[in-house]
Design an enzyme around this catalytic site. Structure first.
Site, PDB file in Angstrom:
ATOM      1  N   ASP A   4     -44.316  34.461-101.156  1.00 49.87           N
ATOM      2  CA  ASP A   4     -44.589  33.373-101.952  1.00 49.87           C
ATOM      3  C   ASP A   4     -45.465  33.191-102.391  1.00 49.87           C
ATOM      4  OD1 ASP A   4     -41.396  33.718-102.388  1.00 49.87           O
ATOM      5  OD2 ASP A   4     -41.274  32.018-100.887  1.00 49.87           O
ATOM      6  N   LYS A  48     -34.444  32.505 -94.390  1.00 53.25           N
ATOM      7  CA  LYS A  48     -35.938  32.939 -94.931  1.00 53.25           C
ATOM      8  C   LYS A  48     -36.548  32.676 -93.325  1.00 53.25           C
ATOM      9  CE  LYS A  48     -37.013  32.837 -99.492  1.00 53.25           C
ATOM     10  NZ  LYS A  48     -38.197  32.556-100.315  1.00 53.25           N
TER      11      LYS A  48
HETATM   12  P1  NAP Z   1     -35.868  22.279-100.301  1.00 50.99           P
HETATM   13  O1  NAP Z   1     -36.887  23.300 -99.044  1.00 50.99           O
HETATM   14  O2  NAP Z   1     -35.062  22.515-100.884  1.00 50.99           O
HETATM   15  O3  NAP Z   1     -37.571  21.826-101.372  1.00 50.99           O
HETATM   16  C1  NAP Z   1     -36.868  20.368-102.019  1.00 50.99           C
HETATM   17  C2  NAP Z   1     -37.994  19.607-102.464  1.00 50.99           C
HETATM   18  O4  NAP Z   1     -37.439  18.505-103.893  1.00 50.99           O
HETATM   19  C3  NAP Z   1     -38.624  18.505-100.846  1.00 50.99           C
HETATM   20  O5  NAP Z   1     -40.023  18.505-101.001  1.00 50.99           O
HETATM   21  C4  NAP Z   1     -37.910  16.985-101.924  1.00 50.99           C
HETATM   22  O6  NAP Z   1     -38.463  16.246-101.072  1.00 50.99           O
HETATM   23  C5  NAP Z   1     -38.191  17.300-103.048  1.00 50.99           C
HETATM   24  N1  NAP Z   1     -36.828  16.771-103.821  1.00 50.99           N
HETATM   25  C6  NAP Z   1     -35.399  16.910-103.958  1.00 50.99           C
HETATM   26  N2  NAP Z   1     -34.976  16.037-104.181  1.00 50.99           N
HETATM   27  C7  NAP Z   1     -35.214  15.150-104.818  1.00 50.99           C
HETATM   28  C8  NAP Z   1     -35.635  13.317-105.257  1.00 50.99           C
HETATM   29  N3  NAP Z   1     -34.466  12.840-105.929  1.00 50.99           N
HETATM   30  N4  NAP Z   1     -36.320  13.111-105.217  1.00 50.99           N
HETATM   31  C9  NAP Z   1     -37.476  13.432-105.125  1.00 50.99           C
HETATM   32  N5  NAP Z   1     -37.564  14.337-104.007  1.00 50.99           N
HETATM   33  C10 NAP Z   1     -36.898  14.883-104.399  1.00 50.99           C
HETATM   34  O7  NAP Z   1     -37.065  23.260-101.705  1.00 50.99           O
HETATM   35  P2  NAP Z   1     -37.839  24.494-102.206  1.00 50.99           P
HETATM   36  O8  NAP Z   1     -37.532  25.742-101.603  1.00 50.99           O
HETATM   37  O9  NAP Z   1     -39.818  23.787-101.773  1.00 50.99           O
HETATM   38  O10 NAP Z   1     -38.250  24.612-103.501  1.00 50.99           O
HETATM   39  C11 NAP Z   1     -37.997  23.687-104.501  1.00 50.99           C
HETATM   40  C12 NAP Z   1     -38.438  23.964-105.710  1.00 50.99           C
HETATM   41  O11 NAP Z   1     -38.657  24.950-106.001  1.00 50.99           O
HETATM   42  C13 NAP Z   1     -37.132  24.218-106.027  1.00 50.99           C
HETATM   43  O12 NAP Z   1     -36.399  24.420-107.965  1.00 50.99           O
HETATM   44  C14 NAP Z   1     -37.057  25.613-106.215  1.00 50.99           C
HETATM   45  O13 NAP Z   1     -35.495  26.784-107.199  1.00 50.99           O
HETATM   46  C15 NAP Z   1     -38.147  26.750-106.729  1.00 50.99           C
HETATM   47  N6  NAP Z   1     -38.948  27.120-106.386  1.00 50.99           N
HETATM   48  C16 NAP Z   1     -39.475  28.457-107.597  1.00 50.99           C
HETATM   49  C17 NAP Z   1     -39.875  29.527-106.760  1.00 50.99           C
HETATM   50  C18 NAP Z   1     -40.096  30.094-107.745  1.00 50.99           C
HETATM   51  O14 NAP Z   1     -40.927  31.292-107.471  1.00 50.99           O
HETATM   52  N7  NAP Z   1     -40.538  29.702-108.802  1.00 50.99           N
HETATM   53  C19 NAP Z   1     -39.735  29.856-105.485  1.00 50.99           C
HETATM   54  C20 NAP Z   1     -39.609  29.614-104.264  1.00 50.99           C
HETATM   55  C21 NAP Z   1     -39.445  28.193-104.621  1.00 50.99           C
HETATM   56  P3  NAP Z   1     -37.859  15.498 -99.589  1.00 50.99           P
HETATM   57  O15 NAP Z   1     -38.301  16.257 -98.521  1.00 50.99           O
HETATM   58  O16 NAP Z   1     -37.877  14.260 -99.699  1.00 50.99           O
HETATM   59  O17 NAP Z   1     -35.812  16.039 -99.458  1.00 50.99           O
END
Ligand code: NAP
Length: 273
Positions: free
Chosen positions: A102, A65
């Site tokens: 998004d 992306k």
């Molecule tokens: P990402 O860039 O990998 O970010 C992950 C986030 O989760 C970060 O803020 C991370 O914190 C936090 N996190 C992970 N493990 C953690 C823990 N053990 N304790 C506290 N915080 C934790 O992922 P993303 O692309 O932003 O996506 C996030 C979620 O949204 C995913 O589950 C994805 O599947 C979902 N999503 C859904 C849609 C939809 O269409 N519904 C679209 C996009 C994403 P740190 O920064 O501290 O690591």
């Protein structure tokens, strides 16, 4: 025959082919939407090859992306502000345009599930600071949310987003207190997703009228949503964001804004579940 695809790595579990091929058939268009696996090392070469082979539209998923932005001739405001591209369209003269749908998907999903939502009602607290959080914050600002607090385990990442978008930041350890006076709570972390750690949060200070949205959609009813529903909050689940983010892409490629109807919703729920 229009050729479209989602590119990513891995990509075989992507639900995008199901969504777009459903709409292509529903509208009787001549088209085909594929899932094409490209590694980061292959991206530049194969992206060009796909355009050479007549692909005029693509969705872009993990891990491309951000990298794909350099391969675009033009980026719209959403792509620039969110800092990532999830939708590509190639015009007749070969110009490659990138955008990010998004934020649209996040907001449209809330409006579809809660038509009376009032984004100006008060403060929004957003958990997370990944790519999805940038889209959520961009979408909320576009809807006129006046106060947004971002909180994330890694505070520096929340700080970067807060500075970029001009919103506030709270310590992750103080997330429960940040809920005071909030009108909206959004989980944009991956916590609560199948296979990930649970999201630990106490909703005691969240006002009763506050809406709780989770963008995690596997499971559809996350622990956060269950906890919120048990406290009589209105809730918004995350799968609709995935469906709604696809709509502007389809519109760009075919000139028709498709609907998320009950049949599509059901197909996706059974596929995602
Ligand atoms: P990402 O860039 O990998 O970010 C992950 C986030 O989760 C970060 O803020 C991370 O914190 C936090 N996190 C992970 N493990 C953690 C823990 N053990 N304790 C506290 N915080 C934790 O992922 P993303 O692309 O932003 O996506 C996030 C979620 O949204 C995913 O589950 C994805 O599947 C979902 N999503 C859904 C849609 C939809 O269409 N519904 C679209 C996009 C994403 P740190 O920064 O501290 O690591």
């Amino acid at each position: 025959m229009k050729k479209l695809a989602v590119i990513g790595h891995p990509v075989r579990h992507s639900l995008s082919p199901l969504i777009h091929n459903y709409w292509i058939a529903q509208h009787g268009f001549e088209g085909r939407y594929d899932a094409i696996d490209l590694t980061a090392a292959e991206l530049q070469q194969k992206f060009g090859d796909l355009i050479g082979h007549g692909y005029t539209g693509m969705n872009v998923t993990i891990p491309h992306k951000i990298a794909v932005m350099d391969l675009c001739d033009e980026l719209d405001d959403s792509a620039q502000k969110i800092g990532a591209v999830n939708t590509i369209s190639v015009s007749g003269d070969g110009r490659v345009k990138g955008r990010n749908t998004d934020a649209f998907g996040f907001i449209a999903n809330i409006k579809a599930q809660k038509p009376d939502v009032d984004f100006a009602a008060g403060k929004a607290v957003v958990l997370g600071a990944g790519g999805a959080t940038r889209a959520v914050v961009y979408g909320l600002l576009q809807e006129g949310v006046r106060e947004i607090i971002v909180t994330n385990r890694t505070k520096s990442k929340a700080g970067e987003i807060a500075e970029y978008f001009g919103v506030d930041v709270a310590d992750w350890d103080e997330r429960n207190d940040a809920l005071e006076n909030a009108a909206l709570l959004v989980n944009a972390t991956s916590l609560g997703m199948d296979g990930q750690h649970a999201l630990e949060i106490d909703l005691e200070k969240l006002p009763q009228h506050a809406l709780v949205a989770d963008i995690v959609y596997k499971p559809l009813m996350t622990d956060l949503l269950q906890k919120a529903q048990d406290r009589d909050h209105d809730i918004v689940s995350g799968l609709g964001m995935l469906l709604h983010q696809a709509r502007p892409a389809f519109e760009e490629w075919f000139g028709v804004m498709p609907d998320v109807d009950a049949e599509l919703q059901q197909k996706i729920e059974s596929e995602a579940g």
